[in-house]
Design an enzyme around this catalytic site. Sequence first.
Site, PDB file in Angstrom:
ATOM      1  N   SER A  85       0.844  -1.185   0.000  1.00 43.23           N
ATOM      2  CA  SER A  85       0.000   0.000   0.000  1.00 43.23           C
ATOM      3  C   SER A  85       0.891   1.251   0.000  1.00 43.23           C
ATOM      4  O   SER A  85       1.703   1.426  -0.907  1.00 43.23           O
ATOM      5  CB  SER A  85      -0.947  -0.042   1.204  1.00 43.23           C
ATOM      6  N   HIS A 119      -7.856  -5.399  -0.652  1.00 44.68           N
ATOM      7  CA  HIS A 119      -6.819  -4.709   0.108  1.00 44.68           C
ATOM      8  C   HIS A 119      -6.858  -5.069   1.589  1.00 44.68           C
ATOM      9  O   HIS A 119      -5.865  -4.950   2.297  1.00 44.68           O
ATOM     10  CB  HIS A 119      -7.001  -3.194  -0.048  1.00 44.68           C
TER      11      HIS A 119
END
Length: 666
Positions: free
Chosen positions: A521, A639
């Site tokens: 990320s 995610h």
Amino acid sequence: MHSQNIPRYPDADRRPVVDWLHGHAVADPYRWLEDATEPATRRWQAEQDELWLDHAAGLPERYRFRATVAELSAVGMVSPPLWRGGQQFFLRRTARQDHPVLYAAGPERALIDPAELDPTGGTTLDHWQPSPDGHLLAFQLSTGGTEAASLYVMDTGTGQVVDGPIDRCRYSPVAWLPDGSAFYFVRDRQVQLHQVGRPDDVVVLARRASYGLELSADGRWLTISAAHGARNDVWLADVTVPEAPVLAEAQVGIDARSALIVGRDGRLYVVTTLDAPAGRICVGDPQRPTAWTELVAEEADAPLSELALLDGPELPRPLLAVARSRHTIGQIALHDLHTGERVGNVPLPGLGTIGSLTTRSGCAHELWFSYTDDVTPATVQRYDARTGRTTLWAAPPGVADVPTVRARQIVYRSADGTLVRMLALARPGRTGPRPTILYGYGGFGQPLTPTYSSFRLAWVERGGVFVTANVRGGGEDGDRWHRAGRLRHKQNGFDDFIAAAETLVADGWTTHEQLAVCGESNGGLLVGAVVTQRPELFAAAVCSSPVLDMLRFEYAGLGAEWVPEYGSVADPDDFENLLAYSPYHHVAAGKDYPAVLFTASGGDTRVDPLHARKMCAALQHATSGERPILFRFEDGTGHGAAAVSRGIGLAADLLAFLGAHTGLTR
């Protein structure tokens, strides 16, 4: 090092796309890879999948890593209890389960098992909140890793769903009214009131933002917070009439972050970074929510993270439990609730990370919290303020043979002289340079603290060194550390990471041929930046779910929400700063880049996989060396939370790739 021949990379047209931005001509030859539905993108992705699978099949000890990560993950998990109406609600996962199951105890029964709802493992329980009496449960489910949750309401006695679905409730906070007839929640980035069983919701606050909600125990005061990067706006609402709350500004337009709680004693408690980057606690009157008096002063080297009120009638005086992190090590201090005087500490099991402080209404002499460290799976501890003792409340249901590990904190200087910390984990007894993974994040004020990780331990068990660097942009040293690595100071975090790599080589921990970097990320941005700025430092890199095109991040996924962290390309000064480090725009032809593995997930609605696709194509075109540039793409995940088995497979592939290209495995 791994010497598997690298086949020809898939064709990727370099198209003449140029944007004129603030007087700059900015080329974007792989703009077409932003569209995942484009036939050319689909063909490119299919060929990248074949390339990765062919390479992965030849990685030494790939299946050994998979077995080790699975064994270390077999401990399962258990969460601290949330008490409502005499019942405790908690999550637990055994070694054989892919997802945690939500239980209620009194008596114990399973309420929500994602695997029963969806045997494919693609459904996740994203959020849950019981009503004050524990009779109802609001919970949110999403599928395919999208985090696009729908909200439901369950009768906890019968297990029947009595309301919902209410869609578009991504990680919505839920604040129940005391009688359980209704709750405040967030839908479409608006605060709304939902009457259970009724279709028409009332909009309470329509300013589109990322909201937090908290209702006082007596049900009168609703705290609404709206995050804006390193600051937030906060309102306190009198909800005596739930459909027509009276909002009062507590903090609006002020460059600080604050959280408000109205205690059972009727006082307003405020945790704030206003004039205190590490956080302080103030008190006030909810009728005048902007007038605060300091109760507990800031401790500059120990950022404040949580608090809990221990005000049970059994105690000689009410207490305030204050959780802090000093150089990433958690502690819980006890303060007199009325005077703020520090009167003691909560005994802890070791030097690690604590979190999730919970108490029980009507019996508030007890405090539950989680504890973990680098070799200890997260346990639930119970502190009894009457006796001053901390005891084990619940341990994860499984066991694992955890390797013996030695941890060493290293303090080093970054390029501008700032002192930065990193923690190295290694097996004891070995000396000399070893294959090393350097891991970092450095963004959004999120701290990296000691945590049990099967990924880290599997690498150390095999003989490698795992190093976590607390670079600027994270929250390890509070708000000031975050601000020192965001917006136009973002390069500081990259410099910190580069200095960490140089220190590890200079001090003999590893060599450039044995050193890998890893991040996900915002940590993927960190990896992308240092690989393009200093490729000669590293043998290999893993760049997971990364943000890499800093001139177009605002236009996909949740990118628009990150402008307070990164800046906006629409602002001329921000643009210059973003262009100065944007990894995608700093790939240079003819450089010998390290071996790089990009990973992305098809269900990721936070960071669009377009970043990984474009960067992968750019590096494959540019590199002059023989080390591979590869892309591991997985559909059906996202995610956030995912099935444990999928996480094990991903971790094993990353470790096998890094092991092969740093010399750990042959």
